[in-house]
Design a protein around this motif. Structure first.
Motif, PDB file in Angstrom:
ATOM      1  N   ASP A   1      -5.727   1.678  -0.146  1.00  0.00           N
ATOM      2  CA  ASP A   1      -5.367   0.693   0.874  1.00  0.00           C
ATOM      3  C   ASP A   1      -6.418  -0.419   0.911  1.00  0.00           C
ATOM      4  OD1 ASP A   1      -7.350   2.396   1.787  1.00  0.00           O
ATOM      5  OD2 ASP A   1      -6.684   2.311   3.877  1.00  0.00           O
TER       6      ASP A   1
ATOM      7  N   LYS B   1       5.304  10.337  -5.830  1.00  0.00           N
ATOM      8  CA  LYS B   1       3.972  10.001  -5.329  1.00  0.00           C
ATOM      9  C   LYS B   1       3.052   9.739  -6.520  1.00  0.00           C
ATOM     10  CE  LYS B   1       4.674  12.736  -1.141  1.00  0.00           C
ATOM     11  NZ  LYS B   1       4.172  13.843  -0.264  1.00  0.00           N
TER      12      LYS B   1
ATOM     13  N   LYS C   1       0.028   5.339   1.244  1.00  0.00           N
ATOM     14  CA  LYS C   1       0.982   6.419   0.959  1.00  0.00           C
ATOM     15  C   LYS C   1       1.438   6.402  -0.494  1.00  0.00           C
ATOM     16  CE  LYS C   1       2.581   6.392   5.746  1.00  0.00           C
ATOM     17  NZ  LYS C   1       3.706   6.120   6.678  1.00  0.00           N
TER      18      LYS C   1
ATOM     19  N   ALA D   1      -5.579   5.633   3.307  1.00  0.00           N
ATOM     20  CA  ALA D   1      -4.350   5.566   4.108  1.00  0.00           C
ATOM     21  C   ALA D   1      -3.124   5.169   3.304  1.00  0.00           C
ATOM     22  CB  ALA D   1      -4.540   4.586   5.268  1.00  0.00           C
TER      23      ALA D   1
ATOM     24  N   TYR E   1       0.813  -1.213   0.000  1.00  0.00           N
ATOM     25  CA  TYR E   1       0.000   0.000   0.000  1.00  0.00           C
ATOM     26  C   TYR E   1       0.850   1.269   0.000  1.00  0.00           C
ATOM     27  CZ  TYR E   1      -4.011  -2.910   1.490  1.00  0.00           C
ATOM     28  OH  TYR E   1      -5.002  -3.845   1.574  1.00  0.00           O
ATOM     29  N   HIS E   2       1.951   1.213   0.703  1.00  0.00           N
ATOM     30  CA  HIS E   2       2.655   2.461   1.013  1.00  0.00           C
ATOM     31  C   HIS E   2       3.845   2.745   0.110  1.00  0.00           C
ATOM     32  CE1 HIS E   2      -0.041   2.604   4.291  1.00  0.00           C
ATOM     33  NE2 HIS E   2       0.545   1.648   4.998  1.00  0.00           N
TER      34      HIS E   2
ATOM     35  N   THR F   1      -4.857  12.887  -4.025  1.00  0.00           N
ATOM     36  CA  THR F   1      -4.605  11.552  -3.463  1.00  0.00           C
ATOM     37  C   THR F   1      -5.558  11.206  -2.328  1.00  0.00           C
ATOM     38  OG1 THR F   1      -2.951  12.465  -1.926  1.00  0.00           O
ATOM     39  CG2 THR F   1      -2.152  11.612  -4.051  1.00  0.00           C
TER      40      THR F   1
ATOM     41  N   THR G   1       4.075   5.760  -2.309  1.00  0.00           N
ATOM     42  CA  THR G   1       5.242   6.614  -2.530  1.00  0.00           C
ATOM     43  C   THR G   1       6.490   5.768  -2.743  1.00  0.00           C
ATOM     44  OG1 THR G   1       4.301   8.351  -1.133  1.00  0.00           O
ATOM     45  CG2 THR G   1       6.684   8.428  -1.526  1.00  0.00           C
TER      46      THR G   1
END
Length: 906
Positions: free
Chosen positions: A483, A374, A394, A392, A283-284, A387, A396
């Motif tokens: 997410d 991003k 990120k 949640a 996810y991040h 975004t 990135t």
């Protein structure tokens, strides 16, 4: 001499003429794959081939297959009288594990001609039992950073004293892995070992690594990241869904040229450390610090004395399964079409296509320079990077430079859903040539195309296919940017028939369905998402759990693959059994249901016509539908007792529906489009009341000014029902509607994929609620099935699934002047395309060898039809069978290309 030359010339001419009509064999597949590695030994592999010929009406009469392992004959079938050329089961001696087999086939056609033997195809078997695994699970010998959990490096040096004939690496991990041998990447798959219900089924991959090895010293390096196994999934900080370790299991099987063998395995002698990947989460995103690279760590001569040892672990090998579905690979690449400076001063690159994957970036800078990328799907109404709908996540990618030479950087153990990237910290001026977006998705072969005279529909087709690309990453995900990225069952069942047209998804779904069955509860309830990460009580919703009946049947229709029905039959039966236990007097009115998810609900609707469909009415419809599909499967599998038992149950379910939800005059208690669509699609109403129900559906559509109001469960069937009951014109009106809610509204708004909501972006360019607003969410793309099967008219019959018996019935309309669909089937290319020229219409069709087709020509009389310039009545290659309702002349045809002209069409 002249006479000899003349004879020779005639011989060459006759040979050439004969060759043009000769049947040849091509496209040999084992388990639907080209020369696969890692075939399951315990299952009988199946072979497929295509007959190719320029002649018409070519049919196979018999086949012969030879299978060998080296010089050993494993199977010589002899001549088998059969027209089966798809998924022919192996019937030779027991297959040996980790062994390469070659096979070839020849066939006889119905004229008695025999083909030459085909070119050789091959397959390699996998490890057969847990005992075949000599390797040990290993974990790091140091204490991990519990917060960021950098990716783990594993390495091993070894020596090959003799010349290698073949070498196969078998690899899996708890997490995701990438492997190198002597500094070169092993394979071209990504996000391996893929996503399954790891505690029940953990896939391993097999790789031919022979070219990567050398005589003498060699080295293996494997990087293991968090992946789905222990990364963040779903919500509320949930991680470690299957465990907290980042373990590795690898077995390298060497066969030397002298015939001797050797295994190099993961064991206590391996070394471990961390490297430049300091953080990786699906996810991040990922953080890569190139200053921490250990140059040459995956090659010989590297000094690993300061590395830690490893610990061996007793993780299960019983759950290991060979991989037979296509892995995730890199596909299309995109360069930025624009470099933007947003109103709030940010640097943004636009790649022109919403895709799933990542961006490769070339950069050179000072040591410690940090490039931050991003990802976003859309810009807001002011043109700023948006975004909020990622929630949640990120999303990135961060790269810290080492100050040395220019390099190309990319992630390893994550993926992003995006069209735009925001770039911060890039050293120097932004050059678009230094940024390349790469699409990642399962390596499904493209199979279907659809084009027509309406550009907006062509863009819709583009969006449908890109929605599938972006969401078919080893499992059918629901939204690849936020997410979530979970295998929602309702979305998959709604889109599954469309999916089979666009890409070859037979193995993709066969693999995922095994996890559906694995995660199905003992009482038959099916979780909302597969693999299930939402907990034991998150299941049993109508239209979602029915994936376990709908999807196997759709795969059977599309591919003729009876094994899917065999493999999933117990799961199908268990789900119907669950609904039985939840019902009283054959009426299911208990439990939580999502219902017609994300249907259109007008805010100003005060006339009682809001599109809220009773969820238990929906449940009863799907209860009947799943029971019908179970009956269908039972008949195909020869389970006559089950077919009779569930056939009786089906009648009771429908009777209960009529008693509870239908007035004596034929009005449903829910007067919505979805209610009537499902009742008609699944034959819930007495036949005498169906026509008036269809009228009520049409009136509802007209009341909404020719707009749909359906959600995830009603939308896939809406246009099919209208077409079935003679309202094809209304279906076209809905399809071609350009204002919200409609399929073309997002297209007009610039969408390049399918949206989660009909109004993800509103006409004033503001957005729907960011809590649930994906711009890449394939469910509503299910309209593609109607475009292919009804507009172009390309379909298959249940008595010859997988396009063995083809139906071509185009439905011109909607002011379209042409439409065409082409599909690559296991038998070859099948196509249907029509064009209107004034009062004439032409229909071009291609039928592959070893199949037959019923072709519906839109004409009231055969006297108005020619084929390839010959009057239909004089054309010997086709057979006129009937005239259907004064609208179609129906003919039977075998293989070949056909050109029909219908003159003076009404």
């Amino acid at each position: 001499m002249k006479k000899q030359l003349l004879i020779a010339g005639w011989c060459i001419l006759l040979s050439t003429l004969g060759a043009t009509g000769q049947v040849t064999l091509q496209h040999l597949l084992t388990e639907n794959l080209v020369n696969p590695l890692g075939i399951n030994v315990t299952a009988t592999p199946r072979f497929s081939w295509q007959l190719a010929s320029s002649q018409r009406n070519v049919q196979q009469a018999a086949w012969e297959i030879k299978v060998t392992a080296g010089k050993t004959v494993a199977w010589n079938s002899g001549k088998i009288t059969s027209n089966q050329s798809v998924q022919v089961p192996y019937a030779g001696s027991a297959l040996q594990p980790a062994t390469k087999y070659s096979w070839q086939v020849r066939v006889w056609d119905t004229s008695g001609h025999v083909t030459p033997w085909s070119a050789l195809a091959s397959f390699q078997t996998a490890l057969a039992t847990p005992a075949d695994w000599k390797a040990q699970w290993i974990t790091p010998g140091f204490t991990e950073d519990a917060a960021d959990r950098p990716a783990i490096l594993y390495r091993k040096s070894f020596t090959l004293p003799k010349k290698v004939r073949t070498a196969t690496a078998y690899l899996t991990a708890h997490g995701m892995y990438e492997a190198q041998i002597n500094g070169k990447r092993v394979g071209d798959a990504y996000l391996t070992p893929g996503w399954t219900s790891y505690n029940k089924r953990l896939q391993y991959q097999a790789y031919d690594v022979t070219p990567l090895l050398v005589n003498g010293p060699n080295a293996i390096g494997v990087t293991v990241g968090n992946g789905w196994y222990r990364g963040y999934l779903a919500w509320s900080g949930n991680k470690n869904s299957w465990g907290s370790d980042a373990a590795l299991l690898m077995q390298l099987v060497i066969t030397y040229t002298d015939g001797s063998t050797k295994n190099f395995i993961t064991d206590s002698t391996w070394r471990t450390s961390t490297g430049p990947i300091r953080y990786d989460e699906i996810y991040h995103g990922e953080t890569v610090d190139t200053r921490l690279e250990k140059k040459g760590w995956d090659s010989t001569g590297f000094n690993d004395a300061e590395w830690s040892g490893v610990q061996t672990a007793d993780f299960s090998k019983e759950v290991l399964v060979s991989t037979y579905n296509e892995p995730v690979k890199k596909h299309e690449t995109f360069k930025p079409i624009k470099v933007l400076t947003t109103p709030d001063g940010k640097t943004v690159l636009d790649f022109g296509q919403n895709l799933v994957g990542w961006v490769m970036v070339k950069a050179k800078g000072n040591s410690g320079d940090s490039i931050v990328i991003k990802h976003a799907e859309v810009l807001d109404k002011y043109g700023n990077f948006y975004t909020e709908n990622l929630r949640a996540a990120k999303a990135t990618a961060t790269y810290i430079l080492d100050g040395k030479e220019e390099r190309t950087l990319e992630p390893h153990f994550t993926f992003f859903g995006f069209r735009y990237i925001l770039v911060e910290g890039y050293p120097g001026e932004i050059n678009p040539d230094n940024f390349t977006a790469v699409a990642l998705y399962s390596d499904m072969q493209p199979t279907g195309s659809f084009t027509c005279s309406q550009p907006l529909l062509n863009q819709l087709q583009h969006n449908i296919q890109w929605g599938q690309r972006g969401n078919f990453l080893d499992v059918p995900t629901d939204c690849p940017q936020r997410d979530e990225r979970l295998g929602w069952t309702g979305d998959a069942q709604a889109f599954s028939r469309t999916a089979t047209f666009n890409f070859g998804v037979n193995n993709f779904f066969a693999k995922w369905l095994k996890d559906v069955a694995a995660d199905q509860k003992a009482d038959g309830s099916v979780p909302y998402v597969i693999p299930n990460v939402l907990g034991p009580n998150a299941g049993g919703s109508t239209g979602w759990a029915d994936v376990c009946t709908i999807l196997p049947w759709n795969m059977y229709l599309a591919y003729g693959d009876k094994r899917i029905l065999e493999d999933q039959y117990n799961s199908m039966k268990a789900w119907v059994g669950y609904m039985q236990t939840q019902s009283k007097n054959d009426l299911w009115q208990t439990g939580f249901h999502f219902g017609d998810w994300l249907f259109y609900r007008p805010f100003d609707d005060n006339d009682g016509k809001a599109a809220v469909t009773d969820k238990y009415l929906i449940a009863q419809c799907f209860y009947a539908h799943s029971t019908q599909l179970l009956v269908n499967a039972a008949k195909q599998l020869g389970k006559t007792e089950d077919a009779a038992t569930y056939g009786e149950l089906l009648q009771k379910i429908k009777a209960a529906f009529v008693k509870e939800y239908l007035t004596p005059n034929g009005r449903l208690v829910s007067g919505t489009q979805t209610a009537y669509v499902l009742a008609l699609q699944f034959d819930m109403l007495p036949e005498a009341l169906r026509a008036q129900a269809a009228d009520r559906l049409v009136q509802n559509i007209k009341d909404y000014r020719n707009h749909l109001t359906t959600g995830f469960l009603g939308t896939p069937y809406l246009c099919h029902v209208l077409n079935r009951f003679g309202y094809t014109d209304i279906a076209y009106n809905l399809l071609l509607q350009e204002t919200y809610p409609s399929w073309l509204y997002p297209v007009k708004m610039g969408a390049t994929t399918i949206w989660e909501r009909w109004d993800g972006q509103k006409p004033d360019s503001t957005f729907q609620t960011p809590g649930m607003n994906s711009f890449n969410h394939y469910a509503y793309g299910a309209i593609g099935d109607w475009m292919y099967r009804v507009i172009a008219g390309l379909d298959t019959y249940e008595d010859g699934p997988g396009y063995k018996h083809i139906k071509i019935q185009p439905h011109p309309g909607g002011n379209l002047t042409n439409a065409a669909a082409t599909l690559q089937t296991y038998y070859g290319t099948v196509s249907s395309g029509w064009t209107i020229n004034g009062t004439d219409i032409t229909l071009d069709a291609e039928i592959p060898a070893n199949t037959t087709a019923d072709i519906y020509l839109p004409a009231s009389s055969e006297s108005t039809i020619t084929e390839s310039g010959i009057a239909l009545s004089a054309q010997k290659d086709v057979q006129v069978t009937t005239t259907s309702d004064d609208q179609y002349v129906v003919i039977k045809a075998g293989s070949g290309k056909y050109h029909f002209v219908i003159s003076a069409r009404k």
